[in-house]
Scaffold this motif. Structure first.
Motif, PDB file in Angstrom:
ATOM      1  N   ASN A  75       0.845  -1.193   0.000  1.00  0.00           N
ATOM      2  CA  ASN A  75       0.000   0.000   0.000  1.00  0.00           C
ATOM      3  C   ASN A  75       0.880   1.242   0.000  1.00  0.00           C
ATOM      4  O   ASN A  75       1.702   1.437   0.896  1.00  0.00           O
ATOM      5  CB  ASN A  75      -0.915   0.001   1.228  1.00  0.00           C
ATOM      6  CG  ASN A  75      -2.059   0.985   1.096  1.00  0.00           C
ATOM      7  OD1 ASN A  75      -1.943   2.022   0.448  1.00  0.00           O
ATOM      8  ND2 ASN A  75      -3.182   0.666   1.710  1.00  0.00           N
ATOM      9  N   ASP A  77      -0.096   4.245   0.488  1.00  0.00           N
ATOM     10  CA  ASP A  77      -0.563   5.151   1.535  1.00  0.00           C
ATOM     11  C   ASP A  77      -0.058   4.619   2.872  1.00  0.00           C
ATOM     12  O   ASP A  77      -0.561   3.634   3.398  1.00  0.00           O
ATOM     13  CB  ASP A  77      -2.093   5.213   1.517  1.00  0.00           C
ATOM     14  CG  ASP A  77      -2.660   6.213   2.513  1.00  0.00           C
ATOM     15  OD1 ASP A  77      -2.101   6.325   3.623  1.00  0.00           O
ATOM     16  OD2 ASP A  77      -3.668   6.870   2.195  1.00  0.00           O
ATOM     17  N   GLU A  80      -2.714   4.244   5.760  1.00  0.00           N
ATOM     18  CA  GLU A  80      -3.559   3.070   5.546  1.00  0.00           C
ATOM     19  C   GLU A  80      -2.775   1.789   5.800  1.00  0.00           C
ATOM     20  O   GLU A  80      -3.310   0.806   6.326  1.00  0.00           O
ATOM     21  CB  GLU A  80      -4.122   3.067   4.123  1.00  0.00           C
ATOM     22  CG  GLU A  80      -5.247   4.068   3.893  1.00  0.00           C
ATOM     23  CD  GLU A  80      -5.888   3.895   2.529  1.00  0.00           C
ATOM     24  OE1 GLU A  80      -5.405   3.043   1.746  1.00  0.00           O
ATOM     25  OE2 GLU A  80      -6.856   4.615   2.240  1.00  0.00           O
ATOM     26  N   GLN A  81      -1.491   1.801   5.445  1.00  0.00           N
ATOM     27  CA  GLN A  81      -0.653   0.630   5.679  1.00  0.00           C
ATOM     28  C   GLN A  81      -0.506   0.352   7.176  1.00  0.00           C
ATOM     29  O   GLN A  81      -0.605  -0.797   7.623  1.00  0.00           O
ATOM     30  CB  GLN A  81       0.729   0.827   5.058  1.00  0.00           C
ATOM     31  CG  GLN A  81       1.617  -0.396   5.149  1.00  0.00           C
ATOM     32  CD  GLN A  81       2.997  -0.143   4.584  1.00  0.00           C
ATOM     33  OE1 GLN A  81       3.714   0.727   5.063  1.00  0.00           O
ATOM     34  NE2 GLN A  81       3.378  -0.909   3.568  1.00  0.00           N
ATOM     35  N   VAL A 191       0.768  11.763   1.106  1.00  0.00           N
ATOM     36  CA  VAL A 191       0.220  10.690   0.273  1.00  0.00           C
ATOM     37  C   VAL A 191      -1.036  10.076   0.883  1.00  0.00           C
ATOM     38  O   VAL A 191      -1.606   9.151   0.308  1.00  0.00           O
ATOM     39  CB  VAL A 191       1.272   9.584   0.039  1.00  0.00           C
ATOM     40  CG1 VAL A 191       2.480  10.143  -0.699  1.00  0.00           C
ATOM     41  CG2 VAL A 191       1.702   8.947   1.359  1.00  0.00           C
ATOM     42  N   SER A 192      -1.471  10.572   2.040  1.00  0.00           N
ATOM     43  CA  SER A 192      -2.638  10.019   2.719  1.00  0.00           C
ATOM     44  C   SER A 192      -3.756  11.056   2.773  1.00  0.00           C
ATOM     45  O   SER A 192      -3.504  12.252   2.915  1.00  0.00           O
ATOM     46  CB  SER A 192      -2.285   9.588   4.148  1.00  0.00           C
ATOM     47  OG  SER A 192      -1.261   8.624   4.155  1.00  0.00           O
ATOM     48  N   HIS A 193      -4.982  10.576   2.694  1.00  0.00           N
ATOM     49  CA  HIS A 193      -6.130  11.463   2.813  1.00  0.00           C
ATOM     50  C   HIS A 193      -6.201  12.001   4.247  1.00  0.00           C
ATOM     51  O   HIS A 193      -5.928  11.280   5.211  1.00  0.00           O
ATOM     52  CB  HIS A 193      -7.417  10.710   2.463  1.00  0.00           C
ATOM     53  CG  HIS A 193      -8.600  11.601   2.288  1.00  0.00           C
ATOM     54  ND1 HIS A 193      -9.364  12.028   3.349  1.00  0.00           N
ATOM     55  CD2 HIS A 193      -9.146  12.152   1.171  1.00  0.00           C
ATOM     56  CE1 HIS A 193     -10.332  12.803   2.903  1.00  0.00           C
ATOM     57  NE2 HIS A 193     -10.219  12.901   1.582  1.00  0.00           N
ATOM     58  N   THR A 196      -8.044   9.946   6.711  1.00  0.00           N
ATOM     59  CA  THR A 196      -7.335   8.729   7.112  1.00  0.00           C
ATOM     60  C   THR A 196      -6.324   9.041   8.209  1.00  0.00           C
ATOM     61  O   THR A 196      -6.193   8.292   9.179  1.00  0.00           O
ATOM     62  CB  THR A 196      -6.623   8.105   5.902  1.00  0.00           C
ATOM     63  OG1 THR A 196      -7.565   7.865   4.857  1.00  0.00           O
ATOM     64  CG2 THR A 196      -5.951   6.788   6.280  1.00  0.00           C
TER      65      THR A 196
END
Length: 463
Positions: A75, A77, A80-81, A191-193, A196
């Protein structure tokens, strides 16, 4: 692999590092300190990026034998990872911990210390009936901002709207851009929303309040005393400032993905005192080729000798994501003033008398190491807690300069010149020397860090 010897206290602590070198290293440094004070240490670990047991025969290593889904491992992100790592490792971690509790003729497990990113493991340890402490791999200021975030969200505040309340109440050294009502210096991961990132922070903060018995931070009062006091007030439980860990550690502990090029030390020997700029963006950050070009041109244009770590995987884009710049690219970019290595023995480099500045991503391990060597900083934060640390370097501790939000060669050359030879250089160096003295005082026998580790052991034995 079984550890050597038997605990004189009849107790052992279980430790579970996050599978990243920058997290494994301080965890094992702390493990060595606990071992030296009579506790047996068992290191539970993921098979992903596992530590090498052969390097630490004094500890017992046990794999949790997790099964990470491919979509988690690859992933892009990173937030998320981390959420995916927690979900995949929670059940096998609890099973491995419960199996340790059933072992006969072994020292009693008194507590578990998990990395601060392992929010799910705090709940798993609680279900297994084992008191758990979280060890932060970042600073107290970063963790304090994480603790404050859920409360602010409940009050209707988020980082883009109304974050000034957080800045005023808890983080007075952060900037607030009045025209957007946003905070430049809060935790961010490009790189992450944003949602998130907020979800992850909330999961960490909620788990700390619900399931932890305390927190361990690799920091010391001289640089983050007020922040540590606020953490204790927020959590109503102990916060142990055990840093700088690398100065206290009884044995040298470094877990890197690359072998250091020790030949760079001989190259440093050929330069006058405080004349070389050391450049490294750590083991995880990645940059675009355009940024690499501007960094290279700015370095060359500054006229300052520099040692630049360009590890495989630093450059983003292209068919081969792990490719480093070609030798031709490097020769064209750095000119005659620089030396490029794929990895460096950072602590020895920072301690070298020829090094007068450190251009860094402001990762917390790097912050501890540069503070302990009294080396001023050129800050280029890339993500997460690094933005927080960069603000403290430049505006709280006054030992560094910001490279600037826009990475542009002329600005870089000017920033390097100001750091190494500007009108405030002596005042900045004096403040850096002062922090170095404070760090050494904390780490000395009978100092506050040593006492904090003693208090931590006493607390673990009381649980």
């Amino acid at each position: 692999m079984a550890g050597e010897g038997r605990s004189p206290t009849g107790h052992r602590v279980v430790m579970f590092p996050f599978p990243s070198p920058s997290h494994i290293t301080p965890m094992l440094q702390l493990a060595g300190l606990l071992r030296a004070r009579g506790l047996d240490v068992t290191v539970l670990h993921a098979d992903f990026n596992a530590p090498d047991p052969a390097r630490h025969p004094e500890f017992t290593f046990v794999s949790i034998r997790e099964n990470l889904p491919r979509e988690v491992v690859y992933n892009a992100d990173m937030v998320e990872q981390m959420i995916g790592f927690n979900a995949a490792c929670e059940a096998p971690f609890q099973a491995a911990l419960e199996a340790l509790l059933l072992q006969e003729d072994e020292p009693r497990v008194c507590a578990v210390v998990v990395d601060g990113q392992w929010y799910a493991m705090l709940g798993a340890a609680k279900r297994a009936g084992v008191p758990a402490l979280a060890m932060r791999a970042d600073g107290a200021a970063t963790f304090l901002s994480m603790l404050a975030t859920p409360r602010l969200r409940a009050d209707g505040y988020v980082p883009i709207e109304g974050i000034h309340k957080l800045l005023i109440e808890n983080l007075p050294f952060y900037r607030c851009q009045a025209w957007t009502r946003s905070a430049r210096d809060l935790i961010r991961v490009d790189v992450s929303h944003e949602e998130t990132v907020l979800r992850f922070i909330t999961l960490v903060a909620d788990a700390m309040r619900a399931s932890s018995s305390g927190v361990i931070v690799n920091t010391f009062d001289a640089i983050e005393g007020p922040e540590l006091a606020k953490i204790r007030a927020e959590l109503s439980r102990p916060a142990f400032a055990v840093g700088p860990l690398h100065l206290l550690s009884p044995a040298r502990v470094e877990h890197g993905l690359h072998a250091p090029d020790r030949g760079c030390l001989a190259w440093l020997d050929t330069h006058p005192p405080r004349s070389v700029l050391y450049v490294s963006l750590g083991s995880v950050a990645r940059i675009d080729r355009a940024v690499f070009e501007e960094m290279a041109r700015g370095l060359a244009g500054s006229g300052v000798p520099f040692l630049w770590v360009l590890r495989p995987g630093l450059l983003r884009g292209g068919a081969d994501q792990a490719a480093a710049p070609s030798l031709e690219e490097l020769d064209n970019a750095v000119g005659r003033n620089g030396k490029v290595v794929t990895w460096a023995p950072q602590r020895e480099v920072l301690a070298h008398p020829s090094v007068g500045g450190f251009w860094t991503h402001c990762g917390w391990n790097s912050m501890m190491e540069t503070i302990c060597e009294g080396v001023p900083v050129l800050a280029q934060p890339c993500f997460a807690d690094q933005t927080v640390s960069a603000r403290y370097v430049t505006n709280r501790w006054g030992v560094g300069l910001d490279v600037g939000k826009v990475i542009q060669r002329e600005n870089i050359a000017n920033a390097i010149s100001n750091l190494m030879a500007g009108e405030d250089v002596e005042a900045r160096r004096e403040r850096a020397r002062h922090l170095k003295m404070e760090a050494n005082r904390c780490a000395a026998e009978g100092g506050s860090a040593s006492l904090a580790v003693d208090n931590l052991v006493e607390y673990l034995l009381s649980l």
